[in-house]
Structure formats: structure tokens, C-alpha cells
Motif scaffolding. Structure first.
Motif, PDB file in Angstrom:
ATOM      1  N   ASP A 131       6.560 -16.631   5.373  1.00 44.11           N
ATOM      2  CA  ASP A 131       6.639 -17.300   4.068  1.00 44.11           C
ATOM      3  C   ASP A 131       7.102 -16.348   2.963  1.00 44.11           C
ATOM      4  O   ASP A 131       6.568 -16.364   1.848  1.00 44.11           O
ATOM      5  N   LEU A 132       8.103 -15.540   3.271  1.00 45.75           N
ATOM      6  CA  LEU A 132       8.648 -14.627   2.270  1.00 45.75           C
ATOM      7  C   LEU A 132       9.367 -15.424   1.190  1.00 45.75           C
ATOM      8  O   LEU A 132      10.162 -16.321   1.480  1.00 45.75           O
ATOM      9  N   ALA A 133       9.082 -15.101  -0.055  1.00 43.65           N
ATOM     10  CA  ALA A 133       9.738 -15.748  -1.190  1.00 43.65           C
ATOM     11  C   ALA A 133       9.943 -14.716  -2.286  1.00 43.65           C
ATOM     12  O   ALA A 133       9.194 -13.736  -2.395  1.00 43.65           O
ATOM     13  N   ILE A 134      10.975 -14.947  -3.083  1.00 43.54           N
ATOM     14  CA  ILE A 134      11.310 -14.045  -4.180  1.00 43.54           C
ATOM     15  C   ILE A 134      11.185 -14.809  -5.494  1.00 43.54           C
ATOM     16  O   ILE A 134      11.602 -15.967  -5.595  1.00 43.54           O
ATOM     17  N   LYS A 135      10.623 -14.149  -6.477  1.00 49.30           N
ATOM     18  CA  LYS A 135      10.559 -14.747  -7.809  1.00 49.30           C
ATOM     19  C   LYS A 135      10.703 -13.643  -8.848  1.00 49.30           C
ATOM     20  O   LYS A 135      10.586 -12.451  -8.537  1.00 49.30           O
ATOM     21  N   GLN A 136      10.981 -14.059 -10.064  1.00 52.77           N
ATOM     22  CA  GLN A 136      11.112 -13.109 -11.158  1.00 52.77           C
ATOM     23  C   GLN A 136      10.182 -13.545 -12.282  1.00 52.77           C
ATOM     24  O   GLN A 136      10.262 -14.673 -12.770  1.00 52.77           O
ATOM     25  N   VAL A 137       9.285 -12.658 -12.669  1.00 53.08           N
ATOM     26  CA  VAL A 137       8.291 -12.950 -13.699  1.00 53.08           C
ATOM     27  C   VAL A 137       8.444 -11.938 -14.826  1.00 53.08           C
ATOM     28  O   VAL A 137       8.297 -10.730 -14.605  1.00 53.08           O
ATOM     29  N   ASP A 138       8.768 -12.442 -16.015  1.00 57.12           N
ATOM     30  CA  ASP A 138       8.949 -11.568 -17.186  1.00 57.12           C
ATOM     31  C   ASP A 138       9.930 -10.436 -16.895  1.00 57.12           C
ATOM     32  O   ASP A 138       9.708  -9.273 -17.269  1.00 57.12           O
ATOM     33  N   GLY A 139      11.001 -10.785 -16.191  1.00 54.43           N
ATOM     34  CA  GLY A 139      12.047  -9.809 -15.911  1.00 54.43           C
ATOM     35  C   GLY A 139      11.761  -8.876 -14.750  1.00 54.43           C
ATOM     36  O   GLY A 139      12.573  -7.995 -14.450  1.00 54.43           O
ATOM     37  N   VAL A 140      10.623  -9.054 -14.080  1.00 57.65           N
ATOM     38  CA  VAL A 140      10.253  -8.192 -12.952  1.00 57.65           C
ATOM     39  C   VAL A 140      10.361  -8.988 -11.652  1.00 57.65           C
ATOM     40  O   VAL A 140       9.823 -10.093 -11.541  1.00 57.65           O
ATOM     41  N   LYS A 141      11.045  -8.424 -10.671  1.00 61.83           N
ATOM     42  CA  LYS A 141      11.183  -9.075  -9.373  1.00 61.83           C
ATOM     43  C   LYS A 141       9.879  -8.953  -8.591  1.00 61.83           C
ATOM     44  O   LYS A 141       9.212  -7.913  -8.626  1.00 61.83           O
ATOM     45  N   HIS A 142       9.535 -10.021  -7.858  1.00 57.75           N
ATOM     46  CA  HIS A 142       8.335 -10.026  -7.019  1.00 57.75           C
ATOM     47  C   HIS A 142       8.705 -10.503  -5.618  1.00 57.75           C
ATOM     48  O   HIS A 142       9.456 -11.468  -5.457  1.00 57.75           O
ATOM     49  N   MET A 143       8.155  -9.832  -4.619  1.00 58.35           N
ATOM     50  CA  MET A 143       8.244 -10.298  -3.238  1.00 58.35           C
ATOM     51  C   MET A 143       6.878 -10.843  -2.843  1.00 58.35           C
ATOM     52  O   MET A 143       5.874 -10.130  -2.910  1.00 58.35           O
TER      53      MET A 143
END
Length: 377
Positions: A131-143
Motif C-alpha cells: 500500500d505504498l502511496a505518495i503525498k505532499q503536505v505543506d510542500g514536503v513529500k511523504h512516503m
């Protein structure tokens, strides 16, 4: 190239017929053509990946600042090489792999040696990732990933995708000229002819072995078959005759040529396997590079080499001895009879051959020699 007499046209090329190519409005005619458009980094269908700017093995070398935190997707050769390199540069590296462990195509004990080295360098390995997903929160990438029953949400500065390569077949007009292709690339025969016999292909666009040295070997085959064919069609160069080694440039390196033991079994080939550890090779001990081994597979009951693996600091340099032996039809008996300079790490190859040679001394030979030596004493 121009100094060699080659006419160079810079632009987007597209086949317009079985004998013409258009390059940004200029029409070129040909008798033979070769497709060498290569491949690009694959983009897996990971949720959110298409919403961020991510790195590939091509773009990562354009970085001008060291990322403090680097996420790496895929623990194949590219992922492992880059993960270890950036960890040694000083980045905090998170390596995500869907399967168990790293380098899934290599022998497990070989990959385990590299894995332990990578972990010592500070890489955080998240294998069996789900269940790998990528998101961006407040300009910071998250795995976001689940690994071994635990959920991780990892903020990173950059993400490198290293999960293979896809052939560049788009926009070439292949459909219009009878050249078959699929998601793996252009379809070719052993002569590297496409389904249009006047059009050849070489390199990543058509080869499952996506290495620079393979592309070079295939280019030589195309040159011979396209420009210097036998006048009676009796002889041609073929990919069937290629013996292709490869290496993963971690520390230590893993190099391989030919069949793995599991591949030999799948083909119904019975093999004998001989291994020798580097921690019993004097030069490797002196260099402080004694992690690893050499392993060779031969057809059962013979010295004919069908495959070999080396795990060593300079495995990529060393694998060529096995490759040359396979290409030249030379067996372990020849390697065992060849003097290797002492002390060198390449002695490990001779020691695998010596291990084979010891098996040729049967019990009956031992009994005969014992009686002979006792009689002549």
C-alpha cells in the motif's frame, strides 16, 4: 561522428514509409535502418506519484544539493546502488521494496551480503512493502507504506524511483511500417531484424538485458548483418551467441554471467556447484575486502561452465574470466591449470576451479595412488 563521415541530423525522427524517415520536415531515404531509441525510467502506478516531481536514475545526477532525506522506491540494482551511495554521502535514506529483501533476482546469500553492507551504511530498509502511496503536505513529500505489519509515514526531501526501464517506442511510426512491438520493446529475431527485414533494432529498445555493454555488442551484430551480409545468405551474426555478464555496483559488488542454479534446474540442466569464500583469499584479507565469494555452476559430471556469480569489492572486473571461459568453450580444468598472480583477489576464481578438480580424484584413483606410493616408497 561527422569526422568519420557520418551525416548527423538533430531532431525528432519518424518512419514515414519502409524506406523513408522524416526528421522535423527533412525526408531521409534508407536501404537499411536501425532503431536505437533506448529506454526510460519506468513510472509504476503508485498513488500520488504523478502529483510530485520525482527523481530517476537519469535525473538524479542533476542534483546540485545533497538531500537530507532521500526516499528510494525499488531495491533492484538502481535502487540499491543509489541508496548506498547517498547514505555514504550523508543522506538519511529510506529504501522501499515490495518483495522480501533486496536484489530479488540474485542468489539469496549473495544479496544478503550486500543487504548487510547497506544496512551498516545507515540505509533504512522497508521490505515487503504494501500500500505504498505518495503525498505532499505543506510542500514536503511523504512516503506512506506498510512493512512487516507496521505503518510508516516518512517525510523526505526527494524521492528516487528505481523500478526498471520502459522502451521508447512512442512517436516512431512503427505501426505504419510493419514493425511489431509491445510493452517490452521492439520484436526482433536473433539477427536483430524487426518484422520489417530492412529495419533492425539494438539496445534497450529490444533487449531484455538493458546494459550499455549489451547495446554495444548488439550494435556490432547489426553492423555486420545490415552492411556486410554474406552474399549467399549463409552466415550472419546472432544474439544466440552472446554471453552477457552484468554487475551491480554496490559495495561489495555482485557480478553474474550465464545461468543461476534455479535457471539451470528450470531448463532441466543438472549442475555441480563450487563456491569459495573471499575470507580465505589472502589479498582480500589484506585489502579488508573479504566479504563475499565466487560461485560457479558446471554441467554435472563435467567442467563445462554454465553460470557464475561473484560477490566482491571488484566483482565487475573479475567476472570477465568466467565470461571468457564460457565464450571460448574453456572449462574449469583450464582455469585450474592457469597460473594466477599471487596475491590477487582474482585467485578466488582459480580456487573454485581447484575445488572442482579435487572432485575428479575418485575413490578408486585414491586407492591406486596409495598403493603406488606405498610400493615406491
Amino acid at each position: 561522428y561527422t569526422k568519420l563521415g557520418v551525416d548527423v541530423f538533430i531532431g525528432n525522427g519518424r518512419f514515414t514509409s519502409s524506406s523513408t524517415i522524416d526528421v522535423d520536415g527533412t525526408t531521409l531515404q534508407f536501404a537499411k535502418a536501425v532503431i536505437c531509441t533506448g529506454a526510460r525510467a519506468s513510472a509504476p502506478p503508485i498513488p500520488g506519484l504523478d502529483q510530485i516531481n520525482y527523481l530517476t536514475n537519469e535525473t538524479i545526477f542533476s542534483l546540485t544539493n545533497l538531500p537530507a532525506r532521500l526516499g528510494v522506491i525499488g531495491a533492484g540494482p538502481i535502487g540499491c546502488e543509489m541508496a548506498q551511495s547517498f547514505a555514504r554521502f550523508g543522506s538519511q535514506v529510506f529504501l522501499v521494496e515490495a518483495m522480501h529483501g533486496i536484489l530479488p533476482n540474485e542468489d539469496r546469500d549473495a544479496a544478503d551480503i550486500v543487504e548487510q553492507s547497506i544496512l551498516r551504511d545507515g540505509v533504512t530498509l522497508l521490505c515487503c512493502g504494501k500500500d505504498l502511496a505518495i503525498k505532499q503536505v505543506d510542500g514536503v513529500k511523504h512516503m506512506s507504506v506498510d512493512s512487516h505489519g507496521q505503518h510508516y509515514d516518512i517525510p523526505v526531501d526527494e524521492i528516487l524511483v528505481g523500478v526498471g526501464r520502459s522502451p521508447n517506442t512512442e512517436g516512431l511510426g512503427l505501426e505504419e511500417i510493419g514493425v511489431d512491438f509491445n510493452h517490452k520493446g521492439v520484436t526482433v529475431n536473433p539477427r536483430l531484424q524487426t518484422t520489417n527485414p530492412n529495419i533492425f533494432a539494438a539496445g534497450d529498445i529490444c533487449s531484455p538485458f538493458k546494459f550499455t555493454h549489451t547495446a554495444d555488442a548488439q550494435a556490432q551484430i547489426v553492423i555486420q548483418n545490415a552492411l556486410f551480409p554474406h552474399p549467399l545468405g549463409l552466415g550472419y551474426a546472432s544474439t544466440d551467441n552472446l554471453i552477457i555478464p552484468w554487475a551491480t555496483y554496490t559495495q561489495p559488488e555482485i557480478a553474474h554471467v550465464g545461468l543461476y542454479e534455479k535457471d539451470a534446474k528450470a531448463k532441466g540442466i543438472e549442475v555441480d556447484t563450487f563456491s569459495f569464500p573471499l575470507n580465505e583469499v589472502d589479498r582480500a584479507i589484506l585489502d579488508g575486502e573479504d566479504e563475499g565469494f565466487a560461485r560457479v555452476h558446471v554441467k554435472k559430471g563435467t567442467d563445462q561452465i554454465v553460470g557464475a556469480t561473484i560477490v566482491a569489492a571488484h566483482a565487475g572486473d573479475m567476472i570477465s574470466e568466467y565470461t571468457l571461459a564460457m565464450k571460448g568453450g574453456l572449462g574449469l580444468n583450464t582455469i585450474a591449470s592457469t597460473i594466477h598472480p599471487y596475491p590477487t583477489q582474482a585467485e578466488v576464481i582459480k580456487k573454485t576451479a581447484n575445488a572442482w578438480r579435487k572432485t575428479t580424484l575418485s575413490d578408486s584413483k585414491k586407492r591406486f595412488l596409495s598403493k603406488l606410493f606405498a610400493w615406491t616408497r
